[in-house]
Scaffold this motif. Sequence first.
Motif, PDB file in Angstrom:
ATOM      1  N   THR A  86      20.427  29.422   8.415  1.00  0.00           N
ATOM      2  CA  THR A  86      19.487  28.908   9.398  1.00  0.00           C
ATOM      3  C   THR A  86      20.098  27.697  10.090  1.00  0.00           C
ATOM      4  OG1 THR A  86      17.181  28.267   9.721  1.00  0.00           O
ATOM      5  CG2 THR A  86      18.322  27.352   7.787  1.00  0.00           C
ATOM      6  N   GLU A  87      19.359  27.048  10.963  1.00  0.00           N
ATOM      7  CA  GLU A  87      19.881  25.843  11.606  1.00  0.00           C
ATOM      8  C   GLU A  87      20.040  24.734  10.567  1.00  0.00           C
ATOM      9  OE1 GLU A  87      16.137  23.300  13.270  1.00  0.00           O
ATOM     10  OE2 GLU A  87      16.810  24.943  14.548  1.00  0.00           O
ATOM     11  N   THR A  88      21.010  23.868  10.802  1.00  0.00           N
ATOM     12  CA  THR A  88      21.288  22.776   9.878  1.00  0.00           C
ATOM     13  C   THR A  88      20.569  21.514  10.335  1.00  0.00           C
ATOM     14  OG1 THR A  88      23.478  23.701   9.427  1.00  0.00           O
ATOM     15  CG2 THR A  88      23.107  21.398   8.803  1.00  0.00           C
ATOM     16  N   PRO A  89      19.768  20.893   9.477  1.00  0.00           N
ATOM     17  CA  PRO A  89      19.113  19.632   9.856  1.00  0.00           C
ATOM     18  C   PRO A  89      20.139  18.576  10.252  1.00  0.00           C
ATOM     19  CG  PRO A  89      18.121  20.531   7.861  1.00  0.00           C
ATOM     20  CD  PRO A  89      19.348  21.347   8.137  1.00  0.00           C
ATOM     21  N   ASP A 140       9.353  21.606  11.599  1.00  0.00           N
ATOM     22  CA  ASP A 140       9.052  21.281  12.993  1.00  0.00           C
ATOM     23  C   ASP A 140       9.687  22.279  13.960  1.00  0.00           C
ATOM     24  OD1 ASP A 140       7.601  19.095  12.192  1.00  0.00           O
ATOM     25  OD2 ASP A 140       9.168  17.619  12.616  1.00  0.00           O
ATOM     26  N   ASN A 141      10.908  22.698  13.658  1.00  0.00           N
ATOM     27  CA  ASN A 141      11.649  23.558  14.594  1.00  0.00           C
ATOM     28  C   ASN A 141      11.406  25.048  14.391  1.00  0.00           C
ATOM     29  OD1 ASN A 141      12.794  21.311  15.791  1.00  0.00           O
ATOM     30  ND2 ASN A 141      14.651  21.395  14.541  1.00  0.00           N
ATOM     31  N   LEU A 142      11.237  25.454  13.152  1.00  0.00           N
ATOM     32  CA  LEU A 142      11.191  26.889  12.854  1.00  0.00           C
ATOM     33  C   LEU A 142       9.922  27.335  12.133  1.00  0.00           C
ATOM     34  CD1 LEU A 142      14.867  27.276  11.558  1.00  0.00           C
ATOM     35  CD2 LEU A 142      14.003  27.957  13.802  1.00  0.00           C
ATOM     36  N   ALA A 196      17.445  28.764   3.355  1.00  0.00           N
ATOM     37  CA  ALA A 196      18.376  27.700   2.989  1.00  0.00           C
ATOM     38  C   ALA A 196      18.090  27.254   1.562  1.00  0.00           C
ATOM     39  CB  ALA A 196      18.257  26.513   3.940  1.00  0.00           C
ATOM     40  N   LEU A 197      19.138  26.814   0.902  1.00  0.00           N
ATOM     41  CA  LEU A 197      19.042  26.292  -0.457  1.00  0.00           C
ATOM     42  C   LEU A 197      19.654  24.905  -0.481  1.00  0.00           C
ATOM     43  CD1 LEU A 197      20.375  29.510  -2.216  1.00  0.00           C
ATOM     44  CD2 LEU A 197      17.981  28.778  -2.159  1.00  0.00           C
TER      45      LEU A 197
END
Length: 341
Positions: free
Chosen positions: A85-88, A29-31, A59-60
């Motif tokens: 990346t950004e963290t959920p 949704d964000n990226l 991300a892994l």
Amino acid sequence: MATPLRFRYSPGRWSGDRVRSALYDALDDNLGAVAATPWFSPPDGYEARRFEMDDGSLALFCWTADGEGPDGTGGGAGGYWVGNTETPSDLWRTTKYDFAEAPAAVTEWVERELTATLHEAEPWLEAYPTLSWFFLPVFCSKDGAETTRRFFRDANAGFPDTTRDEAAGFYESFLAEGTLDPYREEMAAKLGTSELFDLTRMAATMGEFDVAWFLWRAGYDVVPEIEVSTDHVIDYRAERDGEEPTLVEVTRPVPTGRRSTDSPLRAIKDTAQTKTTGQLEAHGGGVTLFVDCSSFADDDWRRIYGEQPDVGHRPAVVFRLRPNGWVQGYTSGSVPLELEP
């Protein structure tokens, strides 16, 4: 400034459905994201996903129904996240752990994924596996990936008049000795994770690696980041059987082409003064100052070595290192270390 890559550990039950709804959907949704099969198989007893974002970040995530857990935890069901990346939001309140604190199998899997990703982007680094591994937490960090890679790729790790491969080969050879392995994440983090390419600061960081090499060649073990009674932190404690430990502080002057003064002699005095009027003065003695002149070109170094100026602190070691292992320098005062002539 972001920090080097670290794990986030989320204890509790995870499933493919939860990973999709809590992690993938938020990233997409964000990226814009793709949830893919990892390039390498996860550890036994784990499932895993690899998330590749439209902006190039990664991300892994791997999870298990019953694992040993990071250091200091009871283990059980849980998941491990690492990414630049950004963290959920579902992971915002999770605890962070260094690579060395996670289960070895999880760390090994993550490092294989990240190393392969790094080498796909920077194929020249494949020839330097130890260098790649040591600096992996910053080579793949959120903000510092491009600047730290550029420092080795284009700036020759701060060495003048050399090649990328000569500079990388020098640090590859030294790091392969394992001297700094116990302090890997602490030392790698010093290179920085900033989007700003700061050659002066990064070269100064490599001065600490140069001094570690210097002391290792002389037969000393080094322990970094020594807290002293003045609440300052000294760069190293040098230790060797049968000798009293010696505290060592490192500074690396900026070459004349990158500073206001045009005198290499003034350059090393000014840089040393920032140490001698600060933490070394507060400590009140007992620290050997190493002045790493490895950023200076041949002509400037010849002038420094020819005149051998006092740097305002004793004992001191003033030296210049080349990536072929050639080192030249002089001492000031009674240096409590046995160094090769």
